[in-house]
Design an enzyme around this catalytic site. Sequence first.
Site, PDB file in Angstrom:
ATOM      1  N   ILE A  21     -20.805 -61.178 -16.320  1.00  0.00           N
ATOM      2  CA  ILE A  21     -21.162 -60.270 -15.231  1.00  0.00           C
ATOM      3  C   ILE A  21     -21.594 -58.914 -15.797  1.00  0.00           C
ATOM      4  O   ILE A  21     -22.617 -58.341 -15.384  1.00  0.00           O
ATOM      5  CB  ILE A  21     -19.974 -60.089 -14.257  1.00  0.00           C
ATOM      6  CG1 ILE A  21     -19.545 -61.440 -13.673  1.00  0.00           C
ATOM      7  CG2 ILE A  21     -20.357 -59.121 -13.123  1.00  0.00           C
ATOM      8  CD1 ILE A  21     -18.239 -61.402 -12.881  1.00  0.00           C
ATOM      9  N   GLY A  46     -17.609 -62.337 -24.688  1.00  0.00           N
ATOM     10  CA  GLY A  46     -19.008 -61.971 -24.467  1.00  0.00           C
ATOM     11  C   GLY A  46     -19.832 -62.212 -25.718  1.00  0.00           C
ATOM     12  O   GLY A  46     -19.295 -62.475 -26.797  1.00  0.00           O
ATOM     13  N   TYR A 156      -2.682 -63.541 -14.027  1.00  0.00           N
ATOM     14  CA  TYR A 156      -3.995 -62.895 -13.886  1.00  0.00           C
ATOM     15  C   TYR A 156      -4.114 -62.218 -12.513  1.00  0.00           C
ATOM     16  O   TYR A 156      -4.471 -61.032 -12.419  1.00  0.00           O
ATOM     17  CB  TYR A 156      -5.073 -63.965 -14.068  1.00  0.00           C
ATOM     18  CG  TYR A 156      -6.484 -63.560 -13.756  1.00  0.00           C
ATOM     19  CD1 TYR A 156      -7.273 -62.922 -14.710  1.00  0.00           C
ATOM     20  CD2 TYR A 156      -7.056 -63.853 -12.515  1.00  0.00           C
ATOM     21  CE1 TYR A 156      -8.593 -62.582 -14.429  1.00  0.00           C
ATOM     22  CE2 TYR A 156      -8.361 -63.510 -12.231  1.00  0.00           C
ATOM     23  CZ  TYR A 156      -9.136 -62.872 -13.189  1.00  0.00           C
ATOM     24  OH  TYR A 156     -10.430 -62.539 -12.908  1.00  0.00           O
ATOM     25  N   ARG A 282      -5.798 -83.852 -12.785  1.00  0.00           N
ATOM     26  CA  ARG A 282      -4.825 -83.562 -13.858  1.00  0.00           C
ATOM     27  C   ARG A 282      -3.582 -82.903 -13.290  1.00  0.00           C
ATOM     28  O   ARG A 282      -2.485 -83.146 -13.687  1.00  0.00           O
ATOM     29  CB  ARG A 282      -5.460 -82.636 -14.892  1.00  0.00           C
ATOM     30  CG  ARG A 282      -6.435 -83.381 -15.762  1.00  0.00           C
ATOM     31  CD  ARG A 282      -6.548 -82.756 -17.141  1.00  0.00           C
ATOM     32  NE  ARG A 282      -7.726 -83.327 -17.799  1.00  0.00           N
ATOM     33  CZ  ARG A 282      -8.886 -82.712 -17.877  1.00  0.00           C
ATOM     34  NH1 ARG A 282      -9.042 -81.503 -17.395  1.00  0.00           N
ATOM     35  NH2 ARG A 282      -9.912 -83.292 -18.448  1.00  0.00           N
TER      36      ARG A 282
END
Length: 336
Positions: A21, A46, A156, A282
């Site tokens: 992004i 990145g 997160y 899974r």
Amino acid sequence: MSAGVELAGSRVLVTGGAGTIGSHVVDQLVDAGAAEVVVLDNLVRGRLANLDRALRTGGDVVRVVEGDIRDVGLVHDLTRGKDVVFHLAALRITQCAEQPRLALESLVDATFTVLEAAAEHDVAKVVASSSASVYGLAEEFPTTERHHPYNNDTFYGAAKAFNEGMLRSFTAMYGLPYVALRYFNVYGPRMDVHGVYTEVLIRWMERIAAGEPPLVLGDGAQTMDFVHVEDIARANLLAAQADVTDDVFNIASGTETSLLELAGRLLAAMDSDLTPVHGEARKVNAVSRRLADVTAARERLGWTPRIGLDEGLRGLVEWWRTEQAPVQAPVEGTRA
Ligand SMILES: NC(=O)c1ccc[n+]([C@@H]2O[C@H](COP(=O)([O-])OP(=O)(O)OC[C@H]3O[C@@H](n4cnc5c(N)ncnc54)[C@H](O)[C@@H]3O)[C@@H](O)[C@H]2O)c1
């Protein structure tokens, strides 16, 4: 006093600017006529190649600093004299679960450093990347920004929710203007093809290109709200320009697509007549549905998504094929 920043002629820091992004934000800042765009990225994910276009078109404007947002002195040095800080550097959700201490240092402590520097050096605005992960599995659809964050159980998502709170507190304590953007399911050129955490779309493109049907784990009924990376980058610029501060916005298409439907649409984008096959799930996915209400971004930032899923998937495939070109030289009688 207006919280909107004029980007033409502005001096800008983009953390995570070599990422998926961030690199599109850099492209659009160059196009908008920014005078100086400093990218701070440690390249854990990145790639410098993501900045090829920006360095080509804005060579004298863009400067890439290979460094870490955990480096307090460096962050302060690079923030001094900037008008806007676009803060995108972060680890992905899976890595945060595997290395929570590193996640704490990279997402939380380092965001504190970014905000501390922005406040100290009188930055006019911080535009920060949050995530739909703050909602966990939402209870209401379409989900508005007012939905509570208590269904999230990921590190997160917890870090992103804390960062939103930290931004608010910096406005309250120091008057630092900010906008936070909660992206939903991001896709588009420069998605990580080579890393450990490759996305399902990349895995499917690899299979389809090899003549194998995309593998959908489970029934594929799980839905996501896909938003193209260029639309997200544009939301970042609008968030800087809008006379808005101390607020958070969903950035999404406002439409939901099931995983199974996504596989079908990717097959169409690759002109393939294969049909998806199912594999055993899974694990149970904690987030079985995502659908955002994007009214606030439209009304207050003037942002609406422009790139529809079919157009976006075709562009993704086109980019991915170019990426594959050197390693997929066609050899007669063998599979690419
Ligand atoms: N991709 C998605 O689906 C998605 C969804 C919601 C929110 N977000 C958020 O958007 C932002 C950008 O995500 P992206 O998809 O471009 O990810 P990305 O991994 O492509 O970009 C993040 C960049 O940050 C850099 N970075 C990581 N740790 C760093 C550190 N300590 N110092 C300096 N640089 C560091 C990486 O090298 C990478 O270039 C992130 O904050 C992410 O959490 C992404």
